[in-house]
Design a protein around this motif. Structure first.
Motif, PDB file in Angstrom:
ATOM      1  N   LEU A  87       0.855  -1.188   0.000  1.00 38.20           N
ATOM      2  CA  LEU A  87       0.000   0.000   0.000  1.00 38.20           C
ATOM      3  C   LEU A  87       0.887   1.232   0.000  1.00 38.20           C
ATOM      4  O   LEU A  87       1.799   1.341   0.832  1.00 38.20           O
ATOM      5  CB  LEU A  87      -0.899  -0.003   1.250  1.00 38.20           C
ATOM      6  N   TYR A 108      -1.328  -0.988  -4.228  1.00 42.44           N
ATOM      7  CA  TYR A 108      -2.527  -0.201  -3.994  1.00 42.44           C
ATOM      8  C   TYR A 108      -2.037   1.187  -3.629  1.00 42.44           C
ATOM      9  O   TYR A 108      -1.224   1.327  -2.718  1.00 42.44           O
ATOM     10  CB  TYR A 108      -3.349  -0.803  -2.851  1.00 42.44           C
ATOM     11  N   VAL A 110      -2.970   5.395  -2.926  1.00 37.60           N
ATOM     12  CA  VAL A 110      -4.026   6.360  -2.603  1.00 37.60           C
ATOM     13  C   VAL A 110      -3.468   7.784  -2.740  1.00 37.60           C
ATOM     14  O   VAL A 110      -2.367   8.063  -2.281  1.00 37.60           O
ATOM     15  CB  VAL A 110      -4.529   6.162  -1.151  1.00 37.60           C
ATOM     16  N   ARG A 135      -6.729   4.905  -5.957  1.00 36.98           N
ATOM     17  CA  ARG A 135      -7.924   5.383  -5.271  1.00 36.98           C
ATOM     18  C   ARG A 135      -7.711   6.842  -4.901  1.00 36.98           C
ATOM     19  O   ARG A 135      -6.599   7.238  -4.510  1.00 36.98           O
ATOM     20  CB  ARG A 135      -8.154   4.571  -4.005  1.00 36.98           C
ATOM     21  N   GLY A 139      -5.484   8.984   2.448  1.00 33.77           N
ATOM     22  CA  GLY A 139      -4.729   7.760   2.709  1.00 33.77           C
ATOM     23  C   GLY A 139      -4.249   7.616   4.146  1.00 33.77           C
ATOM     24  O   GLY A 139      -3.721   6.559   4.500  1.00 33.77           O
ATOM     25  N   TRP A 143      -6.423   1.856   3.360  1.00 34.39           N
ATOM     26  CA  TRP A 143      -7.387   1.354   2.363  1.00 34.39           C
ATOM     27  C   TRP A 143      -7.805  -0.018   2.900  1.00 34.39           C
ATOM     28  O   TRP A 143      -7.130  -1.020   2.649  1.00 34.39           O
ATOM     29  CB  TRP A 143      -6.706   1.264   1.008  1.00 34.39           C
ATOM     30  N   GLU A 145     -10.208  -2.089   2.351  1.00 31.84           N
ATOM     31  CA  GLU A 145     -10.740  -3.128   1.473  1.00 31.84           C
ATOM     32  C   GLU A 145      -9.739  -4.260   1.190  1.00 31.84           C
ATOM     33  O   GLU A 145     -10.110  -5.432   1.149  1.00 31.84           O
ATOM     34  CB  GLU A 145     -11.171  -2.468   0.168  1.00 31.84           C
TER      35      GLU A 145
END
Ligand code: SAH
Length: 221
Positions: A87, A108, A110, A135, A139, A143, A145
């Protein structure tokens, strides 16, 4: 390959050799990722000629693309592996995410400024980097999910380590984040061992502010 592309590749090679000489790059996989990702593609046309100088540069909207030295150091501290998910907070230009995407399964990332996300997505698509999920949002709260992550990297300066990010880290995983005041931070790595975190400092750095619920308040911009 055109002669322009060959010249850019040559400059990229010189930059990576310089980073290796400085000790910022030690892992062969990181060296290869830095050679593979065309940094100039993540920069606006005005500054593209400086893409292989070892410095941070403006990308518009008051934000910067991180210095290659810092990208190398943070990537090595994270030690991403091919089966891992990472992330990133602070997509910015998308360059750091692109480097990580060459080293792990999925990145991932953000970003709070929608225009930057949109631009980064275009470059990822053009380069065929299909394992980066983006996304728009704050942040500092992570995240959820896709949590937990094998590693988390924050590429903006935080007043303190966001607690939400600690929670979204796998056991044994590392969180790399610049922590300090608005003008100067220490690069920190926290590695999770059950419910405790081993903390190390890895030198000073200067990042733009991490703005959000577990970062700096909006009005401090
Ligand atoms: N990793 C980037 C460096 C980006 S600079 C690169 O390789 O180019 C830091 C970025 O963090 C900026 O784009 C800024 O808008 C973003 N940012 C700041 N606070 C944030 C937050 N709370 N959530 C997501 N992004 C944030």
């Amino acid at each position: 390959m055109t002669s322009d592309e060959r010249a850019l590749l040559q400059r990229r090679l010189e930059l990576v050799n310089l980073l290796e000489g400085e000790g910022a790059v030690t892992l062969p996989a990181v060296r290869q990722a830095l050679l593979d990702v065309p940094r100039h593609r993540f920069m606006p046309p005005e500054t593209r000629h400086q893409a292989y100088d070892n410095c941070a540069l403006p990308i518009g909207l008051g934000q910067t693309i991180s210095q290659p030295y810092m990208v190398a150091v943070m990537t090595e501290l994270l030690r991403p592996a091919p089966d891992q998910t990472i992330l990133e907070i602070g997509t910015g230009s998308g360059y750091q995410a692109a480097v990580l995407s060459r080293l792990c399964r999925t990145v991932y990332t953000v970003e709070r400024i929608p225009e930057l996300t949109r631009r980064a997505e275009d470059v990822f698509r053009e380069l065929g980097y299909g394992n980066i999920r983006t996304r728009v949002g704050d942040g500092t709260v992570g995240w959820t999910e896709f949590a937990p992550y094998d590693g988390i990297i924050v590429t903006a300066g935080a007043p303190a380590v966001p607690e939400s990010l600690r929670h979204q880290l796998k056991d044994g995983g590392s969180l790399v984040v610049p922590v300090g005041d608005r003008t100067f931070q220490m690069l920190r790595r926290e590695t999770r061992h059950g419910d405790s975190f081993r903390r190390e400092e890895h030198g000073g750095c200067i990042f733009v502010k991490l703005v959000g619920r577990e970062g700096w308040p909006e009005e401090s911009e």
